[in-house]
Design a protein around this motif. Structure first.
Motif, PDB file in Angstrom:
ATOM      1  N   GLY A  40       0.844  -1.186   0.000  1.00 46.66           N
ATOM      2  CA  GLY A  40       0.000   0.000   0.000  1.00 46.66           C
ATOM      3  C   GLY A  40       0.875   1.230   0.000  1.00 46.66           C
ATOM      4  N   LYS A  41       0.244   2.355   0.245  1.00 44.86           N
ATOM      5  CA  LYS A  41       0.911   3.650   0.187  1.00 44.86           C
ATOM      6  C   LYS A  41       2.134   3.732   1.108  1.00 44.86           C
ATOM      7  CE  LYS A  41      -1.205   7.478   1.763  1.00 44.86           C
ATOM      8  NZ  LYS A  41      -2.150   8.594   1.833  1.00 44.86           N
ATOM      9  N   CYS A  42       2.065   3.107   2.263  1.00 46.01           N
ATOM     10  CA  CYS A  42       3.135   3.247   3.264  1.00 46.01           C
ATOM     11  C   CYS A  42       4.356   2.375   2.998  1.00 46.01           C
ATOM     12  CB  CYS A  42       2.590   2.975   4.656  1.00 46.01           C
ATOM     13  SG  CYS A  42       1.411   4.219   5.184  1.00 46.01           S
ATOM     14  N   GLU A  43       4.340   1.604   1.905  1.00 47.75           N
ATOM     15  CA  GLU A  43       5.548   0.848   1.585  1.00 47.75           C
ATOM     16  C   GLU A  43       6.608   1.749   0.957  1.00 47.75           C
ATOM     17  OE1 GLU A  43       5.205  -2.212  -1.584  1.00 47.75           O
ATOM     18  OE2 GLU A  43       3.271  -1.294  -1.989  1.00 47.75           O
ATOM     19  N   ALA A  44       6.197   2.917   0.502  1.00 50.10           N
ATOM     20  CA  ALA A  44       7.142   3.892  -0.050  1.00 50.10           C
ATOM     21  C   ALA A  44       7.722   4.744   1.082  1.00 50.10           C
ATOM     22  CB  ALA A  44       6.427   4.798  -1.054  1.00 50.10           C
ATOM     23  N   LEU A  45       8.912   5.234   0.858  1.00 48.39           N
ATOM     24  CA  LEU A  45       9.560   6.103   1.840  1.00 48.39           C
ATOM     25  C   LEU A  45       8.691   7.336   2.104  1.00 48.39           C
ATOM     26  CD1 LEU A  45      12.077   6.847   3.534  1.00 48.39           C
ATOM     27  CD2 LEU A  45      12.996   7.934   1.474  1.00 48.39           C
ATOM     28  N   HIS A  46       8.468   7.628   3.391  1.00 50.93           N
ATOM     29  CA  HIS A  46       7.682   8.801   3.795  1.00 50.93           C
ATOM     30  C   HIS A  46       8.025   9.150   5.232  1.00 50.93           C
ATOM     31  CE1 HIS A  46       5.304   5.411   5.244  1.00 50.93           C
ATOM     32  NE2 HIS A  46       4.723   6.243   6.098  1.00 50.93           N
ATOM     33  N   GLY A  47       7.555  10.285   5.694  1.00 55.02           N
ATOM     34  CA  GLY A  47       7.884  10.726   7.045  1.00 55.02           C
ATOM     35  C   GLY A  47       6.669  11.156   7.829  1.00 55.02           C
ATOM     36  N   HIS A  48       6.870  11.280   9.132  1.00 50.63           N
ATOM     37  CA  HIS A  48       5.828  11.712  10.053  1.00 50.63           C
ATOM     38  C   HIS A  48       6.434  12.620  11.116  1.00 50.63           C
ATOM     39  CE1 HIS A  48       2.969   8.581   8.774  1.00 50.63           C
ATOM     40  NE2 HIS A  48       3.996   7.746   8.785  1.00 50.63           N
ATOM     41  N   THR A  49       5.608  13.455  11.687  1.00 51.24           N
ATOM     42  CA  THR A  49       5.918  14.077  12.963  1.00 51.24           C
ATOM     43  C   THR A  49       5.165  13.247  13.983  1.00 51.24           C
ATOM     44  OG1 THR A  49       6.204  16.279  12.025  1.00 51.24           O
ATOM     45  CG2 THR A  49       5.711  16.154  14.392  1.00 51.24           C
ATOM     46  N   TYR A  50       5.915  12.404  14.669  1.00 49.89           N
ATOM     47  CA  TYR A  50       5.329  11.496  15.650  1.00 49.89           C
ATOM     48  C   TYR A  50       5.094  12.218  16.968  1.00 49.89           C
ATOM     49  CZ  TYR A  50       6.679   7.523  12.704  1.00 49.89           C
ATOM     50  OH  TYR A  50       6.817   6.625  11.679  1.00 49.89           O
ATOM     51  N   ARG A  51       4.076  11.805  17.666  1.00 55.29           N
ATOM     52  CA  ARG A  51       3.835  12.250  19.038  1.00 55.29           C
ATOM     53  C   ARG A  51       3.989  11.035  19.922  1.00 55.29           C
ATOM     54  NH1 ARG A  51      -1.874  14.318  20.206  1.00 55.29           N
ATOM     55  NH2 ARG A  51      -1.999  13.636  22.341  1.00 55.29           N
ATOM     56  N   LEU A  52       4.671  11.198  21.037  1.00 58.30           N
ATOM     57  CA  LEU A  52       4.958  10.127  21.983  1.00 58.30           C
ATOM     58  C   LEU A  52       4.475  10.547  23.360  1.00 58.30           C
ATOM     59  CD1 LEU A  52       6.527   7.648  23.198  1.00 58.30           C
ATOM     60  CD2 LEU A  52       8.562   9.116  23.152  1.00 58.30           C
ATOM     61  N   ALA A  53       3.713   9.666  24.017  1.00 56.92           N
ATOM     62  CA  ALA A  53       3.315   9.889  25.404  1.00 56.92           C
ATOM     63  C   ALA A  53       3.870   8.753  26.244  1.00 56.92           C
ATOM     64  CB  ALA A  53       1.800   9.953  25.545  1.00 56.92           C
ATOM     65  N   VAL A  54       4.589   9.113  27.291  1.00 54.61           N
ATOM     66  CA  VAL A  54       5.132   8.148  28.245  1.00 54.61           C
ATOM     67  C   VAL A  54       4.355   8.339  29.543  1.00 54.61           C
ATOM     68  CG1 VAL A  54       7.181   7.470  29.554  1.00 54.61           C
ATOM     69  CG2 VAL A  54       7.397   8.206  27.157  1.00 54.61           C
ATOM     70  N   THR A  55       3.727   7.249  30.021  1.00 53.90           N
ATOM     71  CA  THR A  55       2.911   7.325  31.225  1.00 53.90           C
ATOM     72  C   THR A  55       3.474   6.389  32.279  1.00 53.90           C
ATOM     73  OG1 THR A  55       0.962   7.809  29.896  1.00 53.90           O
ATOM     74  CG2 THR A  55       0.573   7.106  32.162  1.00 53.90           C
ATOM     75  N   LEU A  56       3.666   6.926  33.484  1.00 49.40           N
ATOM     76  CA  LEU A  56       4.132   6.151  34.633  1.00 49.40           C
ATOM     77  C   LEU A  56       2.981   5.957  35.601  1.00 49.40           C
ATOM     78  CD1 LEU A  56       7.531   7.967  35.330  1.00 49.40           C
ATOM     79  CD2 LEU A  56       7.053   6.111  33.722  1.00 49.40           C
ATOM     80  N   ASP A  57       2.992   4.836  36.297  1.00 48.73           N
ATOM     81  CA  ASP A  57       1.976   4.517  37.297  1.00 48.73           C
ATOM     82  C   ASP A  57       2.680   4.421  38.640  1.00 48.73           C
ATOM     83  OD1 ASP A  57      -0.203   3.616  38.726  1.00 48.73           O
ATOM     84  OD2 ASP A  57      -0.319   1.669  37.739  1.00 48.73           O
ATOM     85  N   GLY A  58       2.180   5.165  39.621  1.00 53.24           N
ATOM     86  CA  GLY A  58       2.832   5.105  40.923  1.00 53.24           C
ATOM     87  C   GLY A  58       2.137   5.953  41.960  1.00 53.24           C
ATOM     88  N   HIS A  59       2.871   6.194  43.023  1.00 53.23           N
ATOM     89  CA  HIS A  59       2.361   7.043  44.094  1.00 53.23           C
ATOM     90  C   HIS A  59       3.447   8.056  44.466  1.00 53.23           C
ATOM     91  CE1 HIS A  59       4.431   3.658  46.080  1.00 53.23           C
ATOM     92  NE2 HIS A  59       4.813   4.574  46.951  1.00 53.23           N
ATOM     93  N   SER A  60       3.051   9.087  45.157  1.00 46.77           N
ATOM     94  CA  SER A  60       3.986  10.160  45.520  1.00 46.77           C
ATOM     95  C   SER A  60       5.103   9.635  46.412  1.00 46.77           C
ATOM     96  CB  SER A  60       3.239  11.272  46.259  1.00 46.77           C
ATOM     97  OG  SER A  60       2.315  11.885  45.386  1.00 46.77           O
ATOM     98  N   ASP A  61       6.300  10.172  46.191  1.00 39.46           N
ATOM     99  CA  ASP A  61       7.453   9.818  47.010  1.00 39.46           C
ATOM    100  C   ASP A  61       7.593  10.830  48.150  1.00 39.46           C
ATOM    101  OD1 ASP A  61       8.470  12.132  45.814  1.00 39.46           O
ATOM    102  OD2 ASP A  61       9.918  11.061  44.571  1.00 39.46           O
ATOM    103  N   ASP A  62       8.758  10.868  48.783  1.00 39.93           N
ATOM    104  CA  ASP A  62       8.959  11.778  49.912  1.00 39.93           C
ATOM    105  C   ASP A  62       9.038  13.251  49.488  1.00 39.93           C
ATOM    106  OD1 ASP A  62      11.424  11.477  48.683  1.00 39.93           O
ATOM    107  OD2 ASP A  62      12.546  11.215  50.553  1.00 39.93           O
TER     108      ASP A  62
END
Length: 121
Positions: free
Chosen positions: A20-42
């Motif tokens: 399909g279309k994406c087999e050809a070379l192309h680019g993106h501006t990717y967005r990345l979200a990193v999510t941590l799970d936890g509780h407050s420290d000291d």
């Protein structure tokens, strides 16, 4: 608590095992979200945002930003990019009070993938 920080990076790729279309070379501006799970420290924080930015910049963005992703990983789909990011970050963000919860990659403004621990082999 869930703590999340977002990033963007620009990269090119081609999907060699896709017809399909994406087999050809192309680019993106990717967005990345990193999510941590936890509780407050000291210090009453799950994780320091500045520290998280440094880790993601060093471990992920330096390799992916303005890169040809096929040189970094095999078949760089959004799914594979998210798995790659998870593996790069998991140990670096683990603390006694928190751990990696999810990695989300947007390839476009309306198309994304979310990876959770159970998705990582």
């Amino acid at each position: 608590m869930l703590l999340r920080k977002e990033f963007t990076f620009d990269a090119a790729h081609r999907l060699e095992r896709y017809r399909g279309k994406c087999e050809a070379l192309h680019g993106h501006t990717y967005r990345l979200a990193v999510t941590l799970d936890g509780h407050s420290d000291d210090e009453d924080m799950v994780f320091d945002f500045t520290e998280l930015k440094r880790i993601v910049s060093e471990k992920v963005l330096t390799e992916l930003d303005h890169a040809y992703l096929n040189d970094v990983m095999d078949q760089p789909t959004a799914e594979n990019i998210a798995l790659w990011v998870w593996r790069k970050l998991e140990e670096s963000v683990k603390r006694p009070n928190c751990e990696l919860h999810s990695v989300q990659i947007w390839e476009t403004a309306t198309s994304s993938v979310i990876v959770f621990r159970e998705d990582v082999e």
